[in-house]
Design a protein around this motif. Structure first.
Motif, PDB file in Angstrom:
ATOM      1  N   LYS A   1      20.041   2.885   3.466  1.00  0.00           N
ATOM      2  CA  LYS A   1      19.748   4.217   2.923  1.00  0.00           C
ATOM      3  C   LYS A   1      20.136   4.311   1.444  1.00  0.00           C
ATOM      4  CE  LYS A   1      20.315   7.872   5.687  1.00  0.00           C
ATOM      5  NZ  LYS A   1      20.880   8.799   6.694  1.00  0.00           N
ATOM      6  N   VAL A   2      21.208   3.619   1.069  1.00  0.00           N
ATOM      7  CA  VAL A   2      21.575   3.582  -0.364  1.00  0.00           C
ATOM      8  C   VAL A   2      20.522   2.802  -1.137  1.00  0.00           C
ATOM      9  CG1 VAL A   2      23.269   2.781  -2.065  1.00  0.00           C
ATOM     10  CG2 VAL A   2      24.047   3.854   0.050  1.00  0.00           C
ATOM     11  N   TRP A   3      20.083   1.650  -0.610  1.00  0.00           N
ATOM     12  CA  TRP A   3      18.983   0.901  -1.253  1.00  0.00           C
ATOM     13  C   TRP A   3      17.753   1.810  -1.400  1.00  0.00           C
ATOM     14  CZ3 TRP A   3      19.640  -3.915   2.368  1.00  0.00           C
ATOM     15  CH2 TRP A   3      20.564  -4.811   1.804  1.00  0.00           C
ATOM     16  N   ALA A   4      17.432   2.518  -0.320  1.00  0.00           N
ATOM     17  CA  ALA A   4      16.225   3.351  -0.301  1.00  0.00           C
ATOM     18  C   ALA A   4      16.322   4.523  -1.274  1.00  0.00           C
ATOM     19  CB  ALA A   4      15.966   3.865   1.110  1.00  0.00           C
ATOM     20  N   SER A   5      17.536   4.904  -1.663  1.00  0.00           N
ATOM     21  CA  SER A   5      17.686   6.057  -2.559  1.00  0.00           C
ATOM     22  C   SER A   5      17.132   5.786  -3.962  1.00  0.00           C
ATOM     23  CB  SER A   5      19.145   6.518  -2.625  1.00  0.00           C
ATOM     24  OG  SER A   5      19.971   5.586  -3.288  1.00  0.00           O
ATOM     25  N   VAL A   6      16.790   4.514  -4.248  1.00  0.00           N
ATOM     26  CA  VAL A   6      16.029   4.204  -5.471  1.00  0.00           C
ATOM     27  C   VAL A   6      14.730   5.008  -5.475  1.00  0.00           C
ATOM     28  CG1 VAL A   6      14.704   2.371  -6.624  1.00  0.00           C
ATOM     29  CG2 VAL A   6      17.004   1.891  -5.773  1.00  0.00           C
ATOM     30  N   PHE A   7      14.244   5.357  -4.274  1.00  0.00           N
ATOM     31  CA  PHE A   7      12.948   6.011  -4.133  1.00  0.00           C
ATOM     32  C   PHE A   7      13.056   7.469  -3.702  1.00  0.00           C
ATOM     33  CE2 PHE A   7      12.641   1.478  -3.244  1.00  0.00           C
ATOM     34  CZ  PHE A   7      11.799   1.100  -4.272  1.00  0.00           C
ATOM     35  N   ASN A   8      14.238   8.076  -3.875  1.00  0.00           N
ATOM     36  CA  ASN A   8      14.272   9.519  -3.616  1.00  0.00           C
ATOM     37  C   ASN A   8      13.608  10.246  -4.781  1.00  0.00           C
ATOM     38  OD1 ASN A   8      16.221  10.338  -5.628  1.00  0.00           O
ATOM     39  ND2 ASN A   8      17.859   9.574  -4.296  1.00  0.00           N
ATOM     40  N   SER A   9      13.198  11.474  -4.545  1.00  0.00           N
ATOM     41  CA  SER A   9      12.376  12.184  -5.539  1.00  0.00           C
ATOM     42  C   SER A   9      13.126  12.415  -6.846  1.00  0.00           C
ATOM     43  CB  SER A   9      11.873  13.508  -4.963  1.00  0.00           C
ATOM     44  OG  SER A   9      12.948  14.284  -4.474  1.00  0.00           O
TER      45      SER A   9
ATOM     46  N   ARG B   1      11.035   6.116   2.322  1.00  0.00           N
ATOM     47  CA  ARG B   1      12.423   5.692   2.558  1.00  0.00           C
ATOM     48  C   ARG B   1      12.671   5.424   4.036  1.00  0.00           C
ATOM     49  NH1 ARG B   1      15.701  10.128   0.860  1.00  0.00           N
ATOM     50  NH2 ARG B   1      13.843  11.345   0.354  1.00  0.00           N
ATOM     51  N   ASN B   2      12.082   6.247   4.896  1.00  0.00           N
ATOM     52  CA  ASN B   2      12.233   6.019   6.338  1.00  0.00           C
ATOM     53  C   ASN B   2      11.605   4.688   6.757  1.00  0.00           C
ATOM     54  OD1 ASN B   2      13.631   8.384   6.824  1.00  0.00           O
ATOM     55  ND2 ASN B   2      11.792   9.579   7.299  1.00  0.00           N
ATOM     56  N   ILE B   3      10.441   4.385   6.192  1.00  0.00           N
ATOM     57  CA  ILE B   3       9.768   3.106   6.502  1.00  0.00           C
ATOM     58  C   ILE B   3      10.642   1.939   6.054  1.00  0.00           C
ATOM     59  CG2 ILE B   3       7.774   1.643   5.961  1.00  0.00           C
ATOM     60  CD1 ILE B   3       6.153   4.274   5.630  1.00  0.00           C
ATOM     61  N   PHE B   4      11.238   2.060   4.858  1.00  0.00           N
ATOM     62  CA  PHE B   4      12.088   0.981   4.340  1.00  0.00           C
ATOM     63  C   PHE B   4      13.337   0.790   5.204  1.00  0.00           C
ATOM     64  CE2 PHE B   4      15.596  -0.556   1.672  1.00  0.00           C
ATOM     65  CZ  PHE B   4      15.054  -1.738   1.200  1.00  0.00           C
TER      66      PHE B   4
ATOM     67  N   GLY C   1       0.815  -1.211   0.000  1.00  0.00           N
ATOM     68  CA  GLY C   1       0.000   0.000   0.000  1.00  0.00           C
ATOM     69  C   GLY C   1       0.851   1.264   0.000  1.00  0.00           C
ATOM     70  N   ASN C   2       1.923   1.279   0.812  1.00  0.00           N
ATOM     71  CA  ASN C   2       2.828   2.431   0.850  1.00  0.00           C
ATOM     72  C   ASN C   2       3.533   2.635  -0.489  1.00  0.00           C
ATOM     73  OD1 ASN C   2       2.431   3.300   3.549  1.00  0.00           O
ATOM     74  ND2 ASN C   2       3.703   1.605   4.283  1.00  0.00           N
ATOM     75  N   PHE C   3       3.897   1.514  -1.128  1.00  0.00           N
ATOM     76  CA  PHE C   3       4.558   1.580  -2.432  1.00  0.00           C
ATOM     77  C   PHE C   3       3.613   2.148  -3.492  1.00  0.00           C
ATOM     78  CE2 PHE C   3       5.715  -0.661  -6.467  1.00  0.00           C
ATOM     79  CZ  PHE C   3       6.889   0.058  -6.713  1.00  0.00           C
TER      80      PHE C   3
END
Length: 360
Positions: A200-208, A121-124, A100-102
């Motif tokens: 955080k590097v993984w999560a950066s796939v989802f930065n704006s 990204r924080n949730i991930f 749902g978040n995705f």
């Protein structure tokens, strides 16, 4: 008749055996021709003979590591890489609880994207940190490998750079510069900080920035893959960028070099007034032309990444003509050697690096 029947039966058995042997040989040949799926590893080293799903950036680091080991002209810091199959595993695990978040992020309008991206990204990252607290086996194996590999190096430096190596950056068709996040000065001995910055590097796939770029290019988010490079930090006196073909006038005989005091962000980000040292090395006649000295006021400090005023009277690049000439010629030759080893067609290369004095 019985004797003939027995003889015929033996002949048939021999023929069947020959046919079976032939089929077995053909099967072996076919199996040898078919490419085998590589075993999915959790982490690779620049010293490994083959690597898979590590991204173009790590592959280039590995190539430079091999070139530097053979040449002796320069060194490439030791590095490990967590391949993208690990990212895929944990992201798919994350999606089982956060579909749902995705979906919400995917449908967010650009005006609200910064906020929604940060939340996602924080949730991930929190999800990965929860797995770390639970001592998830894959995560613990990765962290143990990082710790043992870097601890075995003959250096007192325990600081790491944790960098992105996506399938959507450093490619011939898409540079992807600045899309994803990297982090400096991470303490090797603090496993919680190491895994947090990997996450955080993984999560950066989802930065704006990355999301907007994919939308503009009509690239599905699920196509994006993220490998993570873990490198030994260095303490440079200055950084440089080498262009093996002069980007100003296209002269293939001129190697164009820019240098700045401190860490490479000063050159890479171009976020302060002033100019770097600029040098041209002529590969044809081995001459050097110093275009200008640096006028940047500030540097990013070597050990702390803090910003401080540059005192040029103490910098060898400014106060010693012999030094800047020697450095310029060496960097020119390094650039040419890398170009020749990476590109058979001698395609121009842009090479980032830093210079560090080694105490005798």
């Amino acid at each position: 008749r019985l004797e003939n029947n027995n003889k015929d039966g033996k002949k048939k058995k021999k023929i069947i055996k020959k046919v079976k042997k032939q089929k077995d040989k053909e099967k072996e040949v076919n199996e040898a021709k078919e490419p085998k799926e590589p075993k999915e590893e959790l982490i690779y080293s620049v010293k490994d003979k083959e690597v898979f799903k590590t991204g173009s950036k790590f592959e280039k680091i590995k190539t430079l590591y091999d070139i530097s080991a053979k040449s002796g002209l320069f060194t490439t810091p030791f590095a490990l890489c967590i391949p993208s199959n690990v990212y895929e595993y944990f992201f798919n695990l994350f999606l089982t609880e956060n579909q749902g978040n995705f979906a919400l992020l995917e449908n967010t309008e650009i005006k609200n994207l910064d906020t929604q991206s940060e939340n996602f990204r924080n949730i991930f990252v929190n999800f990965i940190m929860h797995l770390y607290d639970e001592k998830e086996p894959k995560i613990m194996e990765i962290l143990d490998t990082i710790s043992s590999q870097f601890s075995s190096l003959s250096t007192n430096n325990n600081l790491l750079a944790i960098r992105s190596s996506s399938n959507l950056e450093d490619n011939s068709g898409q540079a992807g510069a600045g899309l994803f996040d990297s982090y400096l000065n991470i303490d090797l001995n603090n496993k919680s900080e190491v895994i947090k910055h990997i996450a955080k590097v993984w999560a950066s796939v989802f930065n704006s920035r990355a999301i907007i770029n994919r939308r503009n290019l009509n690239i599905d988010t699920k196509v994006a893959r993220m490998s993570v490079i873990i490198m030994q930090m260095t303490e440079p006196d200055f950084c440089y960028v080498i262009h093996t073909i002069n980007p100003i006038n296209g002269n293939k005989n001129e190697v164009y070099i820019e240098l700045a005091i401190g860490l490479g962000e000063t050159l890479a980000q171009s976020n302060q007034k002033g100019s770097p040292y600029r040098i041209i090395y002529n590969r044809k006649d081995d001459t050097l032309n110093i275009l200008n000295l640096s006028s940047y006021c500030y540097e990013m400090e070597r050990k702390t990444s803090n910003i401080k005023m540059i005192e040029y009277r103490n910098e060898d690049l400014t106060k010693s003509e012999d030094f800047i000439n020697a450095v310029g010629k060496r960097l020119g030759k390094i650039g040419i050697m890398i170009e020749e080893n990476i590109s058979k067609e001698k395609v121009g290369q842009d090479i980032e690096g830093n210079y560090m004095k080694i105490e005798e």
